[in-house]
Motif scaffolding. Structure first.
Motif, PDB file in Angstrom:
ATOM      1  N   VAL A  31      39.070  30.519  34.113  1.00 37.17           N
ATOM      2  CA  VAL A  31      39.523  30.563  35.127  1.00 37.17           C
ATOM      3  C   VAL A  31      41.202  30.852  35.234  1.00 37.17           C
ATOM      4  CG1 VAL A  31      39.549  30.177  37.717  1.00 37.17           C
ATOM      5  CG2 VAL A  31      37.514  29.675  36.209  1.00 37.17           C
ATOM      6  N   ARG A  32      41.740  30.046  34.531  1.00 35.77           N
ATOM      7  CA  ARG A  32      43.186  30.614  34.656  1.00 35.77           C
ATOM      8  C   ARG A  32      43.384  31.930  34.424  1.00 35.77           C
ATOM      9  NH1 ARG A  32      46.447  24.937  32.866  1.00 35.77           N
ATOM     10  NH2 ARG A  32      48.348  26.077  33.265  1.00 35.77           N
ATOM     11  N   GLN A  33      42.834  32.122  33.141  1.00 36.17           N
ATOM     12  CA  GLN A  33      43.454  33.463  32.930  1.00 36.17           C
ATOM     13  C   GLN A  33      43.155  34.415  33.428  1.00 36.17           C
ATOM     14  OE1 GLN A  33      44.774  33.665  29.257  1.00 36.17           O
ATOM     15  NE2 GLN A  33      44.755  36.268  29.640  1.00 36.17           N
ATOM     16  N   MET A  34      41.632  34.349  34.170  1.00 34.50           N
ATOM     17  CA  MET A  34      41.307  35.098  35.070  1.00 34.50           C
ATOM     18  C   MET A  34      42.553  35.224  36.143  1.00 34.50           C
ATOM     19  SD  MET A  34      37.597  34.734  35.031  1.00 34.50           S
ATOM     20  CE  MET A  34      37.037  36.403  36.529  1.00 34.50           C
ATOM     21  N   LEU A  35      43.133  34.091  36.168  1.00 38.62           N
ATOM     22  CA  LEU A  35      43.740  34.367  37.775  1.00 38.62           C
ATOM     23  C   LEU A  35      45.513  35.151  36.747  1.00 38.62           C
ATOM     24  CD1 LEU A  35      44.200  30.983  39.474  1.00 38.62           C
ATOM     25  CD2 LEU A  35      43.383  32.845  40.448  1.00 38.62           C
ATOM     26  N   THR A  36      45.813  35.278  35.600  1.00 38.59           N
ATOM     27  CA  THR A  36      46.812  35.922  35.003  1.00 38.59           C
ATOM     28  C   THR A  36      46.676  37.140  34.942  1.00 38.59           C
ATOM     29  OG1 THR A  36      45.569  35.490  32.815  1.00 38.59           O
ATOM     30  CG2 THR A  36      47.394  34.300  33.400  1.00 38.59           C
ATOM     31  N   ARG A  37      45.687  37.352  35.204  1.00 37.11           N
ATOM     32  CA  ARG A  37      45.351  38.771  35.458  1.00 37.11           C
ATOM     33  C   ARG A  37      44.575  39.666  36.453  1.00 37.11           C
ATOM     34  NH1 ARG A  37      41.320  37.677  30.936  1.00 37.11           N
ATOM     35  NH2 ARG A  37      39.909  37.815  32.447  1.00 37.11           N
ATOM     36  N   SER A  38      44.133  38.155  37.512  1.00 38.20           N
ATOM     37  CA  SER A  38      43.576  39.237  38.923  1.00 38.20           C
ATOM     38  C   SER A  38      44.110  38.617  39.883  1.00 38.20           C
ATOM     39  CB  SER A  38      42.384  39.370  39.033  1.00 38.20           C
ATOM     40  OG  SER A  38      42.259  40.010  39.830  1.00 38.20           O
ATOM     41  N   ARG A  39      45.188  39.046  40.452  1.00 33.23           N
ATOM     42  CA  ARG A  39      44.936  37.887  41.822  1.00 33.23           C
ATOM     43  C   ARG A  39      44.226  37.970  42.466  1.00 33.23           C
ATOM     44  NH1 ARG A  39      48.515  42.107  45.069  1.00 33.23           N
ATOM     45  NH2 ARG A  39      49.107  40.030  46.568  1.00 33.23           N
ATOM     46  N   MET A  40      42.688  38.679  42.617  1.00 35.25           N
ATOM     47  CA  MET A  40      42.023  38.436  43.582  1.00 35.25           C
ATOM     48  C   MET A  40      40.439  37.381  42.669  1.00 35.25           C
ATOM     49  SD  MET A  40      39.849  38.126  46.067  1.00 35.25           S
ATOM     50  CE  MET A  40      38.739  36.859  46.130  1.00 35.25           C
ATOM     51  N   VAL A  41      40.442  36.266  42.919  1.00 34.82           N
ATOM     52  CA  VAL A  41      39.306  35.523  41.631  1.00 34.82           C
ATOM     53  C   VAL A  41      37.625  34.823  42.487  1.00 34.82           C
ATOM     54  CG1 VAL A  41      38.901  34.307  40.218  1.00 34.82           C
ATOM     55  CG2 VAL A  41      40.826  35.589  39.729  1.00 34.82           C
ATOM     56  N   THR A  42      36.768  35.018  42.408  1.00 31.12           N
ATOM     57  CA  THR A  42      36.297  34.211  43.073  1.00 31.12           C
ATOM     58  C   THR A  42      34.800  33.556  42.072  1.00 31.12           C
ATOM     59  OG1 THR A  42      36.467  36.410  44.832  1.00 31.12           O
ATOM     60  CG2 THR A  42      34.095  34.874  44.830  1.00 31.12           C
ATOM     61  N   LEU A  43      34.811  32.443  42.733  1.00 29.32           N
ATOM     62  CA  LEU A  43      33.668  32.532  41.466  1.00 29.32           C
ATOM     63  C   LEU A  43      32.413  31.809  42.266  1.00 29.32           C
ATOM     64  CD1 LEU A  43      35.497  28.530  40.723  1.00 29.32           C
ATOM     65  CD2 LEU A  43      35.614  30.657  39.839  1.00 29.32           C
ATOM     66  N   THR A  44      31.855  31.944  41.662  1.00 24.30           N
ATOM     67  CA  THR A  44      29.916  32.651  42.499  1.00 24.30           C
ATOM     68  C   THR A  44      28.986  31.631  41.190  1.00 24.30           C
ATOM     69  OG1 THR A  44      29.235  34.319  41.064  1.00 24.30           O
ATOM     70  CG2 THR A  44      30.267  34.844  43.139  1.00 24.30           C
ATOM     71  N   GLY A  45      28.148  31.319  42.705  1.00 18.20           N
ATOM     72  CA  GLY A  45      27.096  30.214  41.834  1.00 18.20           C
ATOM     73  C   GLY A  45      26.245  29.649  43.206  1.00 18.20           C
ATOM     74  N   PRO A  46      24.723  29.415  42.638  1.00 19.67           N
ATOM     75  CA  PRO A  46      24.368  28.455  44.136  1.00 19.67           C
ATOM     76  C   PRO A  46      25.422  27.148  44.360  1.00 19.67           C
ATOM     77  CG  PRO A  46      22.947  28.166  41.753  1.00 19.67           C
ATOM     78  CD  PRO A  46      24.231  28.991  41.882  1.00 19.67           C
ATOM     79  N   GLY A  47      24.596  26.495  45.812  1.00 20.09           N
ATOM     80  CA  GLY A  47      25.229  25.103  46.053  1.00 20.09           C
ATOM     81  C   GLY A  47      25.210  24.334  45.295  1.00 20.09           C
ATOM     82  N   GLY A  48      26.073  23.276  44.716  1.00 24.34           N
ATOM     83  CA  GLY A  48      25.598  22.569  44.240  1.00 24.34           C
ATOM     84  C   GLY A  48      26.285  22.412  42.825  1.00 24.34           C
ATOM     85  N   VAL A  49      26.599  23.499  42.101  1.00 28.55           N
ATOM     86  CA  VAL A  49      26.443  24.252  41.117  1.00 28.55           C
ATOM     87  C   VAL A  49      28.382  23.915  40.666  1.00 28.55           C
ATOM     88  CG1 VAL A  49      27.702  26.809  41.600  1.00 28.55           C
ATOM     89  CG2 VAL A  49      26.333  25.698  39.232  1.00 28.55           C
ATOM     90  N   GLY A  50      28.954  23.488  41.429  1.00 25.45           N
ATOM     91  CA  GLY A  50      30.534  22.347  41.326  1.00 25.45           C
ATOM     92  C   GLY A  50      31.845  23.870  41.376  1.00 25.45           C
ATOM     93  N   LYS A  51      31.666  24.741  42.688  1.00 23.25           N
ATOM     94  CA  LYS A  51      32.312  25.987  42.413  1.00 23.25           C
ATOM     95  C   LYS A  51      34.000  25.240  43.136  1.00 23.25           C
ATOM     96  CE  LYS A  51      29.549  28.370  45.303  1.00 23.25           C
ATOM     97  NZ  LYS A  51      28.603  27.580  45.123  1.00 23.25           N
ATOM     98  N   THR A  52      33.225  24.669  44.097  1.00 23.81           N
ATOM     99  CA  THR A  52      35.030  23.543  44.394  1.00 23.81           C
ATOM    100  C   THR A  52      35.702  22.543  43.951  1.00 23.81           C
ATOM    101  OG1 THR A  52      33.392  24.067  47.205  1.00 23.81           O
ATOM    102  CG2 THR A  52      35.199  22.509  46.835  1.00 23.81           C
TER     103      THR A  52
END
Length: 786
Positions: A31-52
């Motif tokens: 995720v840190r690497q993605m934030l260096t490449r893109s200004r918009m990063v979305t973490l997806t997945g079902p509830g309870g998987v630990g996105k937050t």
């Protein structure tokens, strides 16, 4: 500093980690690497998987790269899309007293700022969140957004990462316990098991059972945590057996691997069945709370029809033990929250029971009564406590108001509730939101009773005046005057006189203001015994006398106002009375006493995080300094005031602007233009806490990360690079060529620099860079001391 935390905390808002963070090293790095490449990063997945949790941990790790803050915007409880932008504004602690649109306020605030915004749980507001994110990214080139959602937002430039379950042990291997412990899922289970069973250890005897448990749970963090809590009453073997039984029943007849969402649902089902009937009932009823609840709220809303009020506390304890409720310590006491997945499960059960509307009605009644009670107790010793309580209940207040507008025949209740919150809207800086609610109620096709409508119009007028929107204020005043005369209600007439006088004062019609405010103070508020109304109106009456040159009467009124406030141990009105009284005392030739009053006012404003009031106090302190020929201090405070006023989206009231202009002229003449610009630049480099420290005559607080008292530059690296080229005397065209950017982009950078620092010329930028470089070299470092 000895002041409260509002002026000493670093920018940003991230939740404290209640439990330890386990594993996810690879995901964090990705995720840190993605934030260096893109200004918009979305973490997806079902509830309870630990996105937050993953987003929050990444944000905590990278926050030093974002000098303008890392902010977590929690959207799970927000149901009204119209409040999406306002929710972001509230989270960023933007205090804006203008009548600009919320999106304009947010865009203007973020332009030129290097910040990270986390939009958490976007799936139910997907379209609205996508539009907002897109607009913010276009307007604020240094902004980055990290979102969590069950599906991608679908905007241009978005990078998505599916958050996987936690890594499981390699299948088919008989690794020893110390090797098995390296798997994230096992590590999480062990960590949570130790929390509920301190003697638990992972060893070669139980490693096989633990492996089967986490594999059965598919590595879903929420599932692991829900299962581990059962070790309070079960052995590790019993826990595994019951998981086998539950999942075998769930997947009977199926030859496919169980879907992960089905696994999580099974875990929550199991938690549900392990609860007593009354605990299940409380779980369902508590799901109507959007922003957590305390024990009083649980007793008031959830008791009855199967749950006695005195049973609530034991049921809450049971749900905390079972990890359905999460216990949180707050200044005012303990609150309980439900993870969003668990809350939605409870809401489903409530809807199935057919009891949702009744519980939402009880929820609304509780918060309407809370608002009315807060208004009644506002002018008293518990004012700060009430303010903090309302602030913690903001999400529930919104939910209650939404229920009113969604339910036929309930719109008048919304007006009663939002009008009762008028001092909260003002004290918390939520002028726009309060105005939005009351305008929505007044525009309803279901007419409210005349007295309710009249009071709502008075509140609308007051908020519009504070936003300098005098056209809207006059429209509201016309109708409220008609209703007041028709009703003959003294309390309504008093409010109409007061807001009419306030409008006249703010527009400089002093004789008219004097007449109306005197009538409100003595003929109406005084006659009906409304002490809070008397103090509020008297304070502005004193200001009118002061500006009409009647100093003796002004002093008498200020002293009387403070005496009445002191008798009630009140803070809010006291802080403003001392602020404007200090101005009058200074004009009468007592600068020492005036400074003392301004310092007392600033400290009283701390619990309310009152940026506007604090800026006004600092203004007056700058004027006093200039009046005493302390031109360096005046220039430093004037420099700090630019960012302070912009941070609250406000400006100095019209009738006070002459003092500011005179102060600036005196300081510039006393120092010379070059030195004045230099000290102004130094002041503009102070952050809020340092500016307040200087205003109070205290040593600026040391930055926790750098160990120095030098304020970090508010400029981004690109802006600093541009500013240095400006300082070298390059033209916009030459800067564009040097940075290999378009001339328009270079001009945009320079405009952002000037806006951030409150500058009007390129010379000021050059002076600022010279001051900054000397500070970094240790030559004349800026300590915030005068």
């Amino acid at each position: 500093m000895t002041t409260a935390t509002s002026s000493t905390r670093r920018p940003g808002r991230l939740p404290a980690e209640v439990t330890s963070f386990v594993g996810r090293r690879r995901e964090i790095a990705d995720v840190r690497q993605m934030l260096t490449r893109s200004r918009m990063v979305t973490l997806t997945g079902p509830g309870g998987v630990g996105k937050t949790r993953l987003a929050s941990r990444v944000a905590a790790d990278v926050q030093r790269a974002f000098p303008d803050g890392v902010w977590l915007v929690e959207l799970a409880a927000l149901q009204n899309p119209e409040l999406l932008v306002q929710t972001v504004i509230d989270t960023l602690e933007i205090q804006d007293r203008t009548s600009r649109s919320p999106i304009r306020v947010l865009v203007d605030h973020l332009q030129g700022r290097r910040a990270l915004l986390i939009l958490d749980n976007c799936e139910h507001l997907l379209g609205e969140t996508a539009m907002l994110a897109g607009e913010l990214l276009r307007a604020a080139p240094d902004l980055r957004i990290l979102a969590t959602s069950r599906q991608a937002l679908g905007i241009v430039g978005e990078q998505t990462m599916g958050v996987p379950p936690m890594p499981l042990p390699d299948s088919g291997r008989q690794d020893p316990a110390d090797v098995l412990a390296g798997a994230d899922a096992v590590q999480l289970f062990t960590d949570r098991a130790v929390a509920v069973l301190p003697g638990f250890t992972l060893n070669d005897a139980n490693r096989g059972v633990v492996e089967r448990i986490v594999r059965r749970l598919d590595g879903i963090p929420l599932g692991i945590e829900l299962a581990a809590v059962r070790l309070r009453v079960l052995s590790i073997e019993q826990l595994n057996d019951r998981l086998d039984d539950r999942f075998r029943l769930l997947s009977a007849g199926s030859r496919t691997v169980m879907p992960r969402h089905q696994t999580l649902r099974a875990l929550i089902d199991w938690s549900h069945t392990l609860c007593t009937e009354q605990e299940r009932l409380l779980w369902a009823r508590a799901s109507v709370f959007a922003d957590g609840l305390d024990l009083d709220a649980a007793e008031a809303v959830c008791a009855g029809d199967g749950i006695d009020r005195d049973e609530i506390i034991d049921l809450v304890a049971g749900l905390v033990d079972k990890s359905v409720f999460t216990r949180e310590e707050q200044a005012g006491g303990v609150r309980y929250r439900l993870l969003e997945t668990i809350r939605q499960y409870g809401l489903d059960r409530l809807r199935e029971s057919g009891d949702e509307d009744r519980l939402r009605g009880r929820h609304r009644d509780y918060y309407r009564d809370l608002a009315v009670h807060a208004q009644e107790e506002w002018f008293g010793p518990d004012q700060v406590t009430w303010f903090e309580r309302l602030r913690s209940e903001h999400g529930n207040l919104r939910t209650a108001l939404d229920f009113c507008f969604a339910t036929p025949g309930e719109h008048a209740q919304a007006l009663i509730m939002t009008t009762a919150l008028r001092y909260y809207w003002i004290a918390a800086g939520f002028l726009r939101e309060g105005r939005t609610w009351v305008e929505r109620g007044l525009a309803s096709s279901q007419a409210a009773p005349d007295d309710v409508r009249a009071l709502a119009l008075c509140m609308l007028t007051r908020l519009a005046i504070l936003q300098n929107d005098f056209a809207a204020a006059e429209s509201g005043l016309k109708e409220s005057r008609v209703l007041a005369e028709r009703l003959g209600d003294g309390s309504i007439i008093a409010q109409v006189r007061y807001v009419s006088g306030l409008a006249a004062l703010f527009q400089g019609r002093l004789p008219e203001a004097l007449k109306l405010l005197a009538e409100a103070t003595y003929d109406w508020y005084g006659e009906i015994g409304d002490e809070m109304g008397v103090v509020n109106s008297m304070m502005y009456l004193a200001i009118a006398h002061s500006f009409l040159g009647d100093s003796d009467t002004a002093v008498t009124l200020f002293e009387e106002c403070l005496r009445r406030c002191e008798a009630r141990s009140e803070n809010w009105f006291t802080s403003y009375a001392k602020c404007v009284y200090g101005l009058e005392v200074w004009r009468q030739g007592d600068p020492a006493r005036a400074i003392e009053l301004e310092h007392e006012s600033i400290r009283l404003k701390e619990p309310f995080n009152d940026g506007l009031g604090t800026a006004l106090c600092v203004e007056i302190l700058a004027w006093i300094a200039a009046g005493e020929d302390d031109c360096e201090r005046a220039a430093l405070l004037l420099g700090a005031l630019g960012p302070m006023w912009r941070s609250v989206g406000g400006s100095l009231f019209h009738y006070l602007r002459a003092f500011h202009e005179d102060c600036e002229r005196r300081a510039r003449d006393g120092l010379g233009a070059r030195k004045f610009d230099s000290i102004m630049a130094k002041g503009a480099g102070l952050d809020l806490r340092q500016a307040v420290a200087v205003a109070l005559g205290e040593k600026a607080p040391v930055d926790e990360t750098s160990g120095t008292a030098v304020a970090e530059s508010p400029l981004t690296p690109r802006e600093l690079e541009t500013a240095r080229l400006v300082a070298q005397g390059l033209t916009n065209k030459e800067i564009a060529a040097a940075l290999v950017i378009s001339r328009r982009t270079a001009e945009g950078h320079i405009e952002h620099i000037m806006n951030k620092l409150g500058f009007k010329s390129r010379t000021q930028i050059a002076v600022y860079i010279g001051q900054l470089d000397r500070a970094l070299d240790g030559d004349g470092a800026s300590t915030g001391e005068v």
